[in-house]
Design an enzyme around this catalytic site. Structure first.
Site, PDB file in Angstrom:
ATOM      1  N   HIS A  59      -5.557   7.212  -6.866  1.00 21.25           N
ATOM      2  CA  HIS A  59      -4.528   6.193  -6.664  1.00 21.25           C
ATOM      3  C   HIS A  59      -4.806   5.362  -5.418  1.00 21.25           C
ATOM      4  O   HIS A  59      -4.925   4.150  -5.484  1.00 21.25           O
ATOM      5  CB  HIS A  59      -3.136   6.830  -6.595  1.00 21.25           C
ATOM      6  CG  HIS A  59      -2.043   5.830  -6.728  1.00 21.25           C
ATOM      7  ND1 HIS A  59      -1.648   5.033  -5.677  1.00 21.25           N
ATOM      8  CD2 HIS A  59      -1.298   5.471  -7.798  1.00 21.25           C
ATOM      9  CE1 HIS A  59      -0.677   4.228  -6.097  1.00 21.25           C
ATOM     10  NE2 HIS A  59      -0.457   4.465  -7.385  1.00 21.25           N
ATOM     11  N   GLU A  92      -5.561   1.496  -5.335  1.00 21.92           N
ATOM     12  CA  GLU A  92      -4.769   0.775  -4.334  1.00 21.92           C
ATOM     13  C   GLU A  92      -5.196   1.036  -2.892  1.00 21.92           C
ATOM     14  O   GLU A  92      -4.548   0.558  -1.969  1.00 21.92           O
ATOM     15  CB  GLU A  92      -3.280   1.136  -4.513  1.00 21.92           C
ATOM     16  CG  GLU A  92      -2.709   0.561  -5.797  1.00 21.92           C
ATOM     17  CD  GLU A  92      -1.266   0.987  -6.070  1.00 21.92           C
ATOM     18  OE1 GLU A  92      -0.572   1.363  -5.104  1.00 21.92           O
ATOM     19  OE2 GLU A  92      -0.858   0.945  -7.242  1.00 21.92           O
ATOM     20  N   HIS A 117      -1.822   4.281 -14.728  1.00 24.43           N
ATOM     21  CA  HIS A 117      -3.023   3.845 -14.009  1.00 24.43           C
ATOM     22  C   HIS A 117      -4.299   4.178 -14.778  1.00 24.43           C
ATOM     23  O   HIS A 117      -5.215   3.361 -14.834  1.00 24.43           O
ATOM     24  CB  HIS A 117      -3.071   4.486 -12.622  1.00 24.43           C
ATOM     25  CG  HIS A 117      -2.103   3.873 -11.654  1.00 24.43           C
ATOM     26  ND1 HIS A 117      -2.150   2.539 -11.314  1.00 24.43           N
ATOM     27  CD2 HIS A 117      -1.072   4.397 -10.961  1.00 24.43           C
ATOM     28  CE1 HIS A 117      -1.183   2.278 -10.444  1.00 24.43           C
ATOM     29  NE2 HIS A 117      -0.504   3.387 -10.222  1.00 24.43           N
TER      30      HIS A 117
HETATM   31 CO    CO Z   1       0.773   3.377  -8.624  1.00 23.60          CO
END
Ligand code: CO
Length: 295
Positions: A179, A209, A241
């Site tokens: 993530h 991210e 995701h």
């Molecule tokens: Co997220």
């Protein structure tokens, strides 16, 4: 001289008093111990992604057949989506409050987060506040996420290497998509990359991210001059995701962007909590948690 009715009243009063004292003793002195496990994950609104949680729960039941297992999700967004579908999932605080009501005196709270980031910090704060709650649990212990101390990262990396499909050949790259976060714990991702490089230079960790991102992953791949890439989520579940950012058909997914660079890409949509090897690591964390709870 007392009448029969008065004697009966007196007996009733005495009996009530004795019962009251007895109940007070069982509520305070020899209170029965009741241990429970609370599994806490980010959550997912994708039904097929939550199969990884079901697999993990099955593993927990096998390990602790006599202990009740409950769930909570830390993502309010996921919880509100599920609520609209009639599936009411507790927050960690709600789940703990219910467990107190239901008489659990010892609670093992196990984090199913990958890194000790924002979600774990939030869970830790909730657990700490339940230590202060009057008439709260006697003891409550929080279990580590997947990556924590050096030996946890080492064990997790070895488990991740086992998750790679057997069909992968030594000259093919493997990219784990995590993530990523603005939280200081993002350092685990470049950290994990270093651990991978100790065993296999062609296994790379990147994030959607955080850092390293797809740009850095592409640079590493270019240096490695590979043709085929296996793409796997570095997440407990293969939800939004993994299904969109990682393997989706849109031009900006990792799969599409890597294919645009000429690679042959093989996504594997399997959440880590649903794999035997990584679930083993989380189970070992839960065993430590329960051990600490009982000692
Ligand atoms: Co997220």
């Amino acid at each position: 001289m007392k009448t029969n009715i008065e004697m009966m009243r007196l007996r009733t009063v005495l009996l009530t008093l004795l019962l009251g004292v007895g109940m007070a003793i069982s509520a305070h002195g020899s209170k029965e111990k009741k241990t429970g496990i609370l599994l806490v994950a980010f959550g997912s609104s994708y039904d097929n992604a939550r199969e990884a949680y079901s697999y993990f729960e099955k593993r927990v039941h096998e390990e602790f057949p006599d202990t009740e297992v409950r769930w909570a999700y830390t993502s309010n967004m996921v919880r509100s989506i599920l609520k609209k579908r009639g599936f009411d999932m507790d927050t960690p605080a709600e789940a703990l409050a219910h467990m107190c009501d239901d008489g659990f005196t010892r609670i093992a709270v196990q984090s199913l987060h990958v890194i000790p980031g924002d979600e774990y910090d939030y869970l830790k704060q909730v657990v700490n506040s339940f230590r202060q709650v009057p008439k709260g649990p006697e003891k409550i212990v929080l279990g580590k996420p997947l990556f924590f101390l050096h030996h946890d990262v080492e064990a997790s990396v070895q488990a991740l290497l086992k998750v790679i499909p057997e069909e992968r050949k030594p000259n093919e790259a493997v990219v784990f998509m995590g993530h990523g976060t603005e939280h200081a714990a993002n350092i685990y991702y470049p950290g994990v990359n270093y651990y991978f490089s100790q065993t296999d230079d062609l296994v790379i960790a990147g994030t959607v991210e955080g850092f390293p991102g797809l740009k850095e992953v592409k640079e590493e791949l270019r240096e490695a001059s590979v043709k085929r890439i296996w793409l796997l989520p570095l997440m407990a579940v293969a939800g939004d995701h993994a299904q969109n950012d990682m393997a989706g058909p849109e031009a900006d997914s990792w799969k599409s962007q890597l294919e645009a660079e000429g690679y042959e890409v093989h996504p594997v949509l399997k959440g880590l909590a649903g794999t035997q090897a990584v679930a083993d690591v989380w189970i070992s964390h839960l065993k430590e948690t329960v051990h600490e709870l009982e000692n």
